[in-house]
Design a protein around this motif. Structure first.
Motif, PDB file in Angstrom:
ATOM      1  N   VAL A  34      52.341  51.814  39.067  1.00 37.60           N
ATOM      2  CA  VAL A  34      51.012  51.634  38.477  1.00 37.60           C
ATOM      3  C   VAL A  34      50.669  50.157  38.372  1.00 37.60           C
ATOM      4  N   ILE A  35      51.614  49.347  37.924  1.00 36.08           N
ATOM      5  CA  ILE A  35      51.358  47.909  37.799  1.00 36.08           C
ATOM      6  C   ILE A  35      51.083  47.291  39.165  1.00 36.08           C
ATOM      7  N   ALA A  36      51.858  47.682  40.174  1.00 33.80           N
ATOM      8  CA  ALA A  36      51.634  47.162  41.526  1.00 33.80           C
ATOM      9  C   ALA A  36      50.267  47.594  42.051  1.00 33.80           C
ATOM     10  N   SER A  37      49.880  48.832  41.792  1.00 36.67           N
ATOM     11  CA  SER A  37      48.571  49.318  42.249  1.00 36.67           C
ATOM     12  C   SER A  37      47.438  48.553  41.580  1.00 36.67           C
ATOM     13  N   ILE A  38      47.557  48.323  40.289  1.00 40.62           N
ATOM     14  CA  ILE A  38      46.518  47.576  39.575  1.00 40.62           C
ATOM     15  C   ILE A  38      46.414  46.158  40.127  1.00 40.62           C
ATOM     16  N   ALA A  39      47.549  45.525  40.403  1.00 42.71           N
ATOM     17  CA  ALA A  39      47.539  44.165  40.945  1.00 42.71           C
ATOM     18  C   ALA A  39      46.877  44.137  42.322  1.00 42.71           C
ATOM     19  N   LEU A  40      47.208  45.099  43.171  1.00 45.15           N
ATOM     20  CA  LEU A  40      46.618  45.137  44.516  1.00 45.15           C
ATOM     21  C   LEU A  40      45.122  45.424  44.469  1.00 45.15           C
ATOM     22  N   ILE A  41      44.723  46.361  43.627  1.00 44.83           N
ATOM     23  CA  ILE A  41      43.301  46.682  43.512  1.00 44.83           C
ATOM     24  C   ILE A  41      42.541  45.496  42.927  1.00 44.83           C
ATOM     25  N   GLY A  42      43.136  44.810  41.962  1.00 48.79           N
ATOM     26  CA  GLY A  42      42.499  43.632  41.378  1.00 48.79           C
ATOM     27  C   GLY A  42      42.267  42.540  42.407  1.00 48.79           C
ATOM     28  N   THR A  43      43.243  42.330  43.273  1.00 48.44           N
ATOM     29  CA  THR A  43      43.108  41.335  44.338  1.00 48.44           C
ATOM     30  C   THR A  43      41.995  41.742  45.301  1.00 48.44           C
ATOM     31  N   TRP A  44      41.939  43.013  45.648  1.00 45.37           N
ATOM     32  CA  TRP A  44      40.912  43.503  46.570  1.00 45.37           C
ATOM     33  C   TRP A  44      39.515  43.340  45.955  1.00 45.37           C
ATOM     34  N   VAL A  45      39.372  43.725  44.683  1.00 49.61           N
ATOM     35  CA  VAL A  45      38.072  43.617  44.016  1.00 49.61           C
ATOM     36  C   VAL A  45      37.638  42.153  43.939  1.00 49.61           C
ATOM     37  N   SER A  46      38.556  41.280  43.625  1.00 43.19           N
ATOM     38  CA  SER A  46      38.240  39.854  43.560  1.00 43.19           C
ATOM     39  C   SER A  46      37.732  39.354  44.912  1.00 43.19           C
ATOM     40  N   GLY A  47      38.362  39.779  45.978  1.00 43.05           N
ATOM     41  CA  GLY A  47      37.905  39.406  47.318  1.00 43.05           C
ATOM     42  C   GLY A  47      36.513  39.936  47.624  1.00 43.05           C
ATOM     43  N   GLN A  48      36.243  41.160  47.174  1.00 48.96           N
ATOM     44  CA  GLN A  48      34.926  41.744  47.399  1.00 48.96           C
ATOM     45  C   GLN A  48      33.843  40.962  46.654  1.00 48.96           C
ATOM     46  N   TRP A  49      34.130  40.555  45.413  1.00 50.15           N
ATOM     47  CA  TRP A  49      33.163  39.771  44.647  1.00 50.15           C
ATOM     48  C   TRP A  49      32.934  38.411  45.295  1.00 50.15           C
ATOM     49  N   ASP A  50      34.014  37.798  45.794  1.00 53.69           N
ATOM     50  CA  ASP A  50      33.862  36.496  46.455  1.00 53.69           C
ATOM     51  C   ASP A  50      33.007  36.621  47.710  1.00 53.69           C
ATOM     52  N   THR A  51      33.210  37.693  48.474  1.00 56.61           N
ATOM     53  CA  THR A  51      32.412  37.930  49.676  1.00 56.61           C
ATOM     54  C   THR A  51      30.946  38.136  49.318  1.00 56.61           C
ATOM     55  N   LEU A  52      30.696  38.916  48.271  1.00 51.91           N
ATOM     56  CA  LEU A  52      29.321  39.154  47.831  1.00 51.91           C
ATOM     57  C   LEU A  52      28.658  37.846  47.403  1.00 51.91           C
ATOM     58  N   LYS A  53      29.374  37.045  46.641  1.00 49.82           N
ATOM     59  CA  LYS A  53      28.823  35.765  46.196  1.00 49.82           C
ATOM     60  C   LYS A  53      28.510  34.866  47.384  1.00 49.82           C
ATOM     61  N   THR A  54      29.397  34.813  48.346  1.00 48.58           N
ATOM     62  CA  THR A  54      29.183  33.991  49.526  1.00 48.58           C
ATOM     63  C   THR A  54      27.948  34.456  50.296  1.00 48.58           C
TER      64      THR A  54
END
Length: 67
Positions: A34-54
């Protein structure tokens, strides 16, 4: 002999103790997953927000947050 050693020996001899150990190991594996999944999903979401901002800043560089 310490209390923990006595308790550990008793749990090892009893069938319920073995099941308890198995469930504890299973719970540990699930917690790590669960902790690994949350970390991976958090990284993915952060990338998506950065792409949207760009993308948004590319369209309008005067928008808030675009520097």
């Amino acid at each position: 002999m310490t209390l923990i050693a006595k308790l550990g020996g008793r749990l090892a001899r009893e069938e319920d103790g073995a099941a308890l150990v198995e469930y504890t190991v299973l719970l540990g594996i699930l917690v790590v997953a669960v902790i690994a999944s949350i970390a991976l999903i958090g990284t993915w979401v952060s990338g998506q927000w950065d792409t949207l901002k760009t993308d948004l800043c590319a369209q309008d560089d005067t928008a808030a947050g675009c520097t």
